[in-house]
Design an enzyme around this catalytic site. Sequence first.
Site, PDB file in Angstrom:
ATOM      1  N   LYS A  53      35.719  46.922  44.980  1.00 42.42           N
ATOM      2  CA  LYS A  53      37.089  47.371  45.297  1.00 42.42           C
ATOM      3  C   LYS A  53      37.688  48.111  44.103  1.00 42.42           C
ATOM      4  O   LYS A  53      38.285  49.179  44.242  1.00 42.42           O
ATOM      5  CB  LYS A  53      37.964  46.172  45.688  1.00 42.42           C
ATOM      6  CG  LYS A  53      37.625  45.626  47.073  1.00 42.42           C
ATOM      7  CD  LYS A  53      38.217  44.255  47.353  1.00 42.42           C
ATOM      8  CE  LYS A  53      37.739  43.731  48.708  1.00 42.42           C
ATOM      9  NZ  LYS A  53      38.162  42.356  49.001  1.00 42.42           N
ATOM     10  N   GLN A  97      41.435  37.534  46.149  1.00 45.12           N
ATOM     11  CA  GLN A  97      40.116  37.428  46.796  1.00 45.12           C
ATOM     12  C   GLN A  97      39.882  35.992  47.290  1.00 45.12           C
ATOM     13  O   GLN A  97      40.007  35.037  46.529  1.00 45.12           O
ATOM     14  CB  GLN A  97      39.020  37.844  45.804  1.00 45.12           C
ATOM     15  CG  GLN A  97      37.639  37.888  46.401  1.00 45.12           C
ATOM     16  CD  GLN A  97      37.482  38.958  47.499  1.00 45.12           C
ATOM     17  OE1 GLN A  97      37.920  40.087  47.339  1.00 45.12           O
ATOM     18  NE2 GLN A  97      36.879  38.577  48.614  1.00 45.12           N
ATOM     19  N   ASP A 120      46.310  43.137  52.047  1.00 45.06           N
ATOM     20  CA  ASP A 120      45.377  42.538  53.003  1.00 45.06           C
ATOM     21  C   ASP A 120      46.033  42.346  54.371  1.00 45.06           C
ATOM     22  O   ASP A 120      45.349  42.067  55.349  1.00 45.06           O
ATOM     23  CB  ASP A 120      44.885  41.170  52.481  1.00 45.06           C
ATOM     24  CG  ASP A 120      43.579  41.299  51.709  1.00 45.06           C
ATOM     25  OD1 ASP A 120      42.817  42.247  51.997  1.00 45.06           O
ATOM     26  OD2 ASP A 120      43.336  40.458  50.819  1.00 45.06           O
TER      27      ASP A 120
END
Length: 314
Positions: A53, A97, A120
């Site tokens: 990412k 994460q 997200d």
Amino acid sequence: MTARILNGAKIRDSIMEELGEQIRDLKTAGITPGLAAVLVGENPASQIYVRSKVKTCESLGLHSEKIEWPADTSTERLLGLVDDLNRRAEIDGILVQLPLPPQVDSKAVLEAVSPAKDVDGFHPVNIGNLVSGRLGLVPCTPAGIIEILRRSGITMQGARAVIIGRSDIVGKPVAMLLLHNHATVTICHSRTRDLPAVAREADILVAAIGKPAFVTGEFIKPGAAVIDVGINRLTTEEEVRRIFHAPAAALEKLQSKGSVLVGDVQPEDVQEKAGAYTPVPGGVGPLTIAMLMANTVQAARLRRGIPSAKSAGR
Ligand code: NAD
């Protein structure tokens, strides 16, 4: 019939190109969108995801920060970090994460992320926005699925869409997005009665279950578009032989690479019966990071009240 392959890597590349242009425009206006990726502990898969990412951010010219903390970090310390990132002007997106270590209250941490920086799309405020059609920051994998369908010319309006799997990350949000795109949507799960018969009604079938080759030919209406979200790693010869009808190529891969990736859809059946399908790997997977980048750019715009370019994923 040989089904059309929906090439996720190619679609990802064109989205990245469009994002590159949008980022250049924002930079000309003095804005560099920034993403902070928070990694706690040493989960090898998480380390790979976060590295990739951050690397993608760099390749697009986004500002990125990787924040790595030890596995024994407490909920309180993480909440402090999130609070700090919420306040920092140069950070537009915060990604925590998952999975977090067991002693951490994951829900509390995710809910502490400012909805404006929740790239997200997991915060209850963004879920509420998704349900009510105010599409701002949408979960990445579901947004990527819509991009695949749209950019491949697969009609959603009026189509019968069946989703197998009702997770908060994939099943439920993709159902909402398909609904907003005027599909007639059915969500199936482990208690659905006669699942193959329900799945066979689908013009668009989305499999997000996490079970290798669960969806076999009897689930697929001839000519349907099949979107395979599953990522399952086979590591034994026995598994490979159980899953593939003609296992020679997969066995060779197992020998040379040590594992074989397979989706939730039986790969030979889908080629035979579907009209179009996403392969594993190379289908849905590549879109997820691209949509995270799209969300970071979108968050940078939304926070400053800049109208959206026609962005990917919504
Ligand atoms: P999950 O485990 O949270 O949810 C699985 C869903 O499948 C559940 O809702 C459950 O009801 C349903 N299910 C389980 N057994 C079933 C059965 N026998 N019959 C019908 N339904 C059943 O998983 P998830 O997070 O939604 O992920 C699903 C898969 O997608 C996993 O393989 C995951 O690795 C993959 N995934 C891929 C990406 C990507 O970027 N490509 C992103 C997220 C998840």
